[in-house]
Write an enzyme that holds these catalytic residues in place. Sequence first.
Site, PDB file in Angstrom:
ATOM      1  N   HIS A   1       1.442  13.074  -6.691  1.00 30.00           N
ATOM      2  CA  HIS A   1       0.724  12.267  -5.540  1.00 30.00           C
ATOM      3  C   HIS A   1       1.804  11.052  -5.516  1.00 30.00           C
ATOM      4  O   HIS A   1       1.490   9.871  -5.183  1.00 30.00           O
ATOM      5  CB  HIS A   1      -0.408  11.842  -6.041  1.00 30.00           C
ATOM      6  CG  HIS A   1      -1.281  11.687  -4.953  1.00 30.00           C
ATOM      7  ND1 HIS A   1      -2.235  12.630  -4.502  1.00 30.00           N
ATOM      8  CD2 HIS A   1      -1.880  10.696  -4.129  1.00 30.00           C
ATOM      9  CE1 HIS A   1      -3.067  12.295  -3.513  1.00 30.00           C
ATOM     10  NE2 HIS A   1      -2.532  10.984  -3.107  1.00 30.00           N
TER      11      HIS A   1
ATOM     12  N   TYR B   1      -9.033  17.340   1.048  1.00 29.59           N
ATOM     13  CA  TYR B   1     -10.092  16.822  -0.211  1.00 29.59           C
ATOM     14  C   TYR B   1     -11.368  17.624  -0.093  1.00 29.59           C
ATOM     15  O   TYR B   1     -11.795  17.935   0.988  1.00 29.59           O
ATOM     16  CB  TYR B   1     -10.414  15.554  -0.245  1.00 29.59           C
ATOM     17  CG  TYR B   1      -9.031  14.736  -0.455  1.00 29.59           C
ATOM     18  CD1 TYR B   1      -8.388  14.531  -1.801  1.00 29.59           C
ATOM     19  CD2 TYR B   1      -8.273  13.823   0.784  1.00 29.59           C
ATOM     20  CE1 TYR B   1      -7.180  13.972  -1.793  1.00 29.59           C
ATOM     21  CE2 TYR B   1      -7.385  13.357   0.310  1.00 29.59           C
ATOM     22  CZ  TYR B   1      -6.684  13.207  -0.945  1.00 29.59           C
ATOM     23  OH  TYR B   1      -5.590  12.285  -0.911  1.00 29.59           O
TER      24      TYR B   1
ATOM     25  N   ARG C   1       1.195   8.088  -7.636  1.00 26.67           N
ATOM     26  CA  ARG C   1      -0.134   7.150  -7.560  1.00 26.67           C
ATOM     27  C   ARG C   1      -1.497   7.426  -8.049  1.00 26.67           C
ATOM     28  O   ARG C   1      -2.405   6.683  -7.914  1.00 26.67           O
ATOM     29  CB  ARG C   1      -0.410   7.166  -5.792  1.00 26.67           C
ATOM     30  CG  ARG C   1       0.837   6.618  -5.126  1.00 26.67           C
ATOM     31  CD  ARG C   1       0.703   6.960  -3.553  1.00 26.67           C
ATOM     32  NE  ARG C   1      -0.261   6.430  -2.820  1.00 26.67           N
ATOM     33  CZ  ARG C   1      -0.271   5.133  -2.199  1.00 26.67           C
ATOM     34  NH1 ARG C   1       1.080   4.516  -2.236  1.00 26.67           N
ATOM     35  NH2 ARG C   1      -0.943   4.825  -1.399  1.00 26.67           N
TER      36      ARG C   1
ATOM     37  N   ASP D   1       7.262  17.774  -3.654  1.00 24.86           N
ATOM     38  CA  ASP D   1       7.416  16.247  -3.140  1.00 24.86           C
ATOM     39  C   ASP D   1       7.691  15.599  -4.300  1.00 24.86           C
ATOM     40  O   ASP D   1       7.615  15.751  -5.590  1.00 24.86           O
ATOM     41  CB  ASP D   1       6.356  15.977  -2.027  1.00 24.86           C
ATOM     42  CG  ASP D   1       5.092  15.845  -2.871  1.00 24.86           C
ATOM     43  OD1 ASP D   1       5.052  15.465  -4.304  1.00 24.86           O
ATOM     44  OD2 ASP D   1       3.885  15.726  -2.539  1.00 24.86           O
TER      45      ASP D   1
ATOM     46  N   THR E   1       0.644  11.905   4.265  1.00 28.83           N
ATOM     47  CA  THR E   1       0.493  10.639   3.714  1.00 28.83           C
ATOM     48  C   THR E   1      -0.737   9.891   4.957  1.00 28.83           C
ATOM     49  O   THR E   1      -0.784  10.318   5.941  1.00 28.83           O
ATOM     50  CB  THR E   1       1.768   9.816   3.764  1.00 28.83           C
ATOM     51  OG1 THR E   1       2.439  10.063   5.107  1.00 28.83           O
ATOM     52  CG2 THR E   1       2.665  10.119   2.829  1.00 28.83           C
TER      53      THR E   1
ATOM     54  N   THR F   1      -5.391  19.204  -1.831  1.00 34.46           N
ATOM     55  CA  THR F   1      -5.104  18.282  -2.860  1.00 34.46           C
ATOM     56  C   THR F   1      -6.149  18.230  -4.074  1.00 34.46           C
ATOM     57  O   THR F   1      -7.391  18.138  -3.912  1.00 34.46           O
ATOM     58  CB  THR F   1      -5.168  16.861  -2.382  1.00 34.46           C
ATOM     59  OG1 THR F   1      -3.920  16.968  -1.224  1.00 34.46           O
ATOM     60  CG2 THR F   1      -4.514  15.972  -3.268  1.00 34.46           C
TER      61      THR F   1
ATOM     62  N   LYS G   1      -1.891  21.397  -3.791  1.00 25.76           N
ATOM     63  CA  LYS G   1      -0.906  20.267  -4.098  1.00 25.76           C
ATOM     64  C   LYS G   1      -1.413  19.477  -5.072  1.00 25.76           C
ATOM     65  O   LYS G   1      -2.466  19.021  -5.114  1.00 25.76           O
ATOM     66  CB  LYS G   1      -0.867  19.423  -2.683  1.00 25.76           C
ATOM     67  CG  LYS G   1      -0.305  18.336  -2.845  1.00 25.76           C
ATOM     68  CD  LYS G   1      -0.242  17.436  -1.655  1.00 25.76           C
ATOM     69  CE  LYS G   1       0.479  16.191  -1.543  1.00 25.76           C
ATOM     70  NZ  LYS G   1      -0.177  15.079  -2.303  1.00 25.76           N
TER      71      LYS G   1
ATOM     72  N   TYR H   1       0.804  -1.150  -0.038  1.00 30.18           N
ATOM     73  CA  TYR H   1      -0.020   0.045  -0.129  1.00 30.18           C
ATOM     74  C   TYR H   1       0.785   1.260   0.004  1.00 30.18           C
ATOM     75  O   TYR H   1       0.613   2.232  -0.698  1.00 30.18           O
ATOM     76  CB  TYR H   1      -1.014  -0.016   1.147  1.00 30.18           C
ATOM     77  CG  TYR H   1      -1.629   1.344   1.423  1.00 30.18           C
ATOM     78  CD1 TYR H   1      -2.499   1.870   0.550  1.00 30.18           C
ATOM     79  CD2 TYR H   1      -1.058   2.316   2.569  1.00 30.18           C
ATOM     80  CE1 TYR H   1      -3.019   3.139   0.840  1.00 30.18           C
ATOM     81  CE2 TYR H   1      -1.493   3.435   2.532  1.00 30.18           C
ATOM     82  CZ  TYR H   1      -2.518   3.936   1.944  1.00 30.18           C
ATOM     83  OH  TYR H   1      -3.035   5.218   1.879  1.00 30.18           O
TER      84      TYR H   1
ATOM     85  N   ARG I   1      -4.285   1.587  -8.569  1.00 30.12           N
ATOM     86  CA  ARG I   1      -3.157   0.816  -7.905  1.00 30.12           C
ATOM     87  C   ARG I   1      -3.185  -0.607  -7.933  1.00 30.12           C
ATOM     88  O   ARG I   1      -3.981  -1.282  -7.110  1.00 30.12           O
ATOM     89  CB  ARG I   1      -2.649   1.514  -6.459  1.00 30.12           C
ATOM     90  CG  ARG I   1      -2.873   2.982  -6.529  1.00 30.12           C
ATOM     91  CD  ARG I   1      -3.155   3.689  -5.336  1.00 30.12           C
ATOM     92  NE  ARG I   1      -3.465   5.059  -5.666  1.00 30.12           N
ATOM     93  CZ  ARG I   1      -3.712   5.931  -4.778  1.00 30.12           C
ATOM     94  NH1 ARG I   1      -3.982   5.648  -3.346  1.00 30.12           N
ATOM     95  NH2 ARG I   1      -4.005   7.006  -4.940  1.00 30.12           N
TER      96      ARG I   1
ATOM     97  N   GLY J   1       7.284  11.861   1.996  1.00 31.55           N
ATOM     98  CA  GLY J   1       6.232  11.220   2.258  1.00 31.55           C
ATOM     99  C   GLY J   1       6.640   9.631   2.580  1.00 31.55           C
ATOM    100  O   GLY J   1       6.738   9.247   3.946  1.00 31.55           O
ATOM    101  N   ARG J   2       6.749   8.623   1.934  1.00 32.05           N
ATOM    102  CA  ARG J   2       7.207   7.347   1.990  1.00 32.05           C
ATOM    103  C   ARG J   2       8.368   7.418   3.064  1.00 32.05           C
ATOM    104  O   ARG J   2       7.970   6.451   3.970  1.00 32.05           O
ATOM    105  CB  ARG J   2       7.597   6.777   0.780  1.00 32.05           C
ATOM    106  CG  ARG J   2       6.328   6.517  -0.205  1.00 32.05           C
ATOM    107  CD  ARG J   2       6.781   5.482  -1.307  1.00 32.05           C
ATOM    108  NE  ARG J   2       5.586   5.410  -2.362  1.00 32.05           N
ATOM    109  CZ  ARG J   2       5.299   6.207  -3.303  1.00 32.05           C
ATOM    110  NH1 ARG J   2       6.102   7.145  -3.700  1.00 32.05           N
ATOM    111  NH2 ARG J   2       4.380   5.904  -4.256  1.00 32.05           N
TER     112      ARG J   2
ATOM    113  N   SER K   1      -2.527  14.608   7.094  1.00 29.12           N
ATOM    114  CA  SER K   1      -3.585  14.190   5.971  1.00 29.12           C
ATOM    115  C   SER K   1      -4.900  14.033   6.670  1.00 29.12           C
ATOM    116  O   SER K   1      -5.285  13.599   7.776  1.00 29.12           O
ATOM    117  CB  SER K   1      -3.027  12.663   5.458  1.00 29.12           C
ATOM    118  OG  SER K   1      -4.131  12.199   5.017  1.00 29.12           O
TER     119      SER K   1
ATOM    120  N   SER L   1       3.566  18.339  -7.261  1.00 30.29           N
ATOM    121  CA  SER L   1       3.334  16.965  -6.787  1.00 30.29           C
ATOM    122  C   SER L   1       2.527  16.237  -7.729  1.00 30.29           C
ATOM    123  O   SER L   1       1.662  16.647  -8.436  1.00 30.29           O
ATOM    124  CB  SER L   1       2.705  17.064  -5.547  1.00 30.29           C
ATOM    125  OG  SER L   1       2.243  15.684  -5.036  1.00 30.29           O
TER     126      SER L   1
END
Length: 366
Positions: free
Chosen positions: A261, A140, A264, A292, A88, A166, A237, A34, A175, A315-316, A116, A259
Site C-alpha cells: 500500500h 474494498y 501507508r 507496485d 490511487t 485490496t 492486492k 496526503y 498517517r 501510484g504516486r 480506485s 503491495s
Amino acid sequence: MFRSGQGDAEMSLICLSDFEAYAKDHLPKATWEYYAAGADECCTRDDNLLAFKRIRLRPRMLRDVSVMDTRTTVLGTEISCPIGIAPTAFHCLAWPDGEMSTARAAESLNLCYVASTYSTCSVEEIVTAAPDGFRWFQLYVYRDRKLSEQLVHRVEALGFKALVLTVDVPYTGKRRSDIRNNFRLPPHLKVKNFEGVFEEHYGPDNYGVPANTLDPSISWKDVYWLRSLTRLPIIIKGILTKEDAELAVEHGVQGIIVSNHGGRQLDGELATIDALSEIVDAVQGRIEVYIDGGIRTGSDVLKALALGAKCVFIGRPIVWGLAYKGEEGVKGVLQILTEEFRLSMALSGCRNVSEINRNLVQFSKL
C-alpha cells in the site's frame, strides 16, 4: 522532455523525480502530504525505494538490440509496455478532471489503468472519458456488503476487465501528517462512486466516507463470496508472503499484486521488491504476479520483471503528472518511464520482454 512555464524560467521535466519536485512545489501542503504520506515513521515507504537500489544488474553484451519490443500481456490482453497505473484516490485534488485525465492518458498509450473505489470521478465518468481504455477496478469489502456488490455489478456492466481486491486495509494505517493536517476532502469533491449513499451521515469521516465503513472481518472466505458475484477475474492486492500467495492460488484468484500500500499501512513490513521472488516461486506460474511500490526508473521496471513480475504498477508518480498538466502530465510520466525501460532493456541485452529473466539481477548490500 516536458517543459513547464514558470515565468521567464522554464523547468525541464526529464525524469519522474522532476515531476515529484514540481508537484511538491505546486500542490497545497495538506494535499501534497496526503499523497506523500506513509504510515508512522514512513520506514516502509522509504524502503520501497531503497530496496531497488540494493539490486544490481548483470547486463549481457553483443546481443543485437537494434530492434526492441516492450509489449506484453496481462490476463491475455496485450499492452504496449509492462507498466500500469495503480489505484490511487482523489485525483481531482491534483487536477480538475482527475481520474478522467488519468484514464485518457492510459487509453492513449494502451496501458492498464486500475481505477480506485475512492475516485473523485465516478466509474461512469471514467468510461465516458476513455471508452476504449483497458481498465481494472480496485475494490474494498464493506460492512454493508451491498455497497461492494453494487460496485461489482456496475463495473462489470461498464466493461472493466478485472477486479482488484485490496486486502491490506482491515483498518486504515496511522498517517501522521494527515492527522496533523486534519485532512479532509474539500467540500466540492466527493467519493463519486458513493454519491448519494452517505448523504444523511453527519458523523466522523475517514477519507471521504463514514468511519468504520470498511469490514475488518474480511477473510479468505470472502474471496469465494466475491467470485460468486461476478465472472470477472479477481486479483488480490496486498500480498507480501509465500503463505498468502499459496492461499490465493487455492482460492481461485487469477493474479496477485505484491503491495504494501505504498508504505501507508503497516510500517516496518517488507519492501515489495524484497517480497517478490518468494511469491513468484510460490505460485509457480499458476497465476500472474504483479508489483507496485517504489518504481521510479526504467531500470526499476527491468529489475521487477527480472524477479518475476508480469507488470509493474505506479501510484504516486501518476499524481505528480496530474499536478503538472493533467492528461499531458500523466502521459509524460508514463512515456518517460517507458523510454527508460526500453533503454535499460537494450543496455542489458534484452530485445523483448520474454528475454528478461532472473540471471539479469543480483542482490547487493549497500
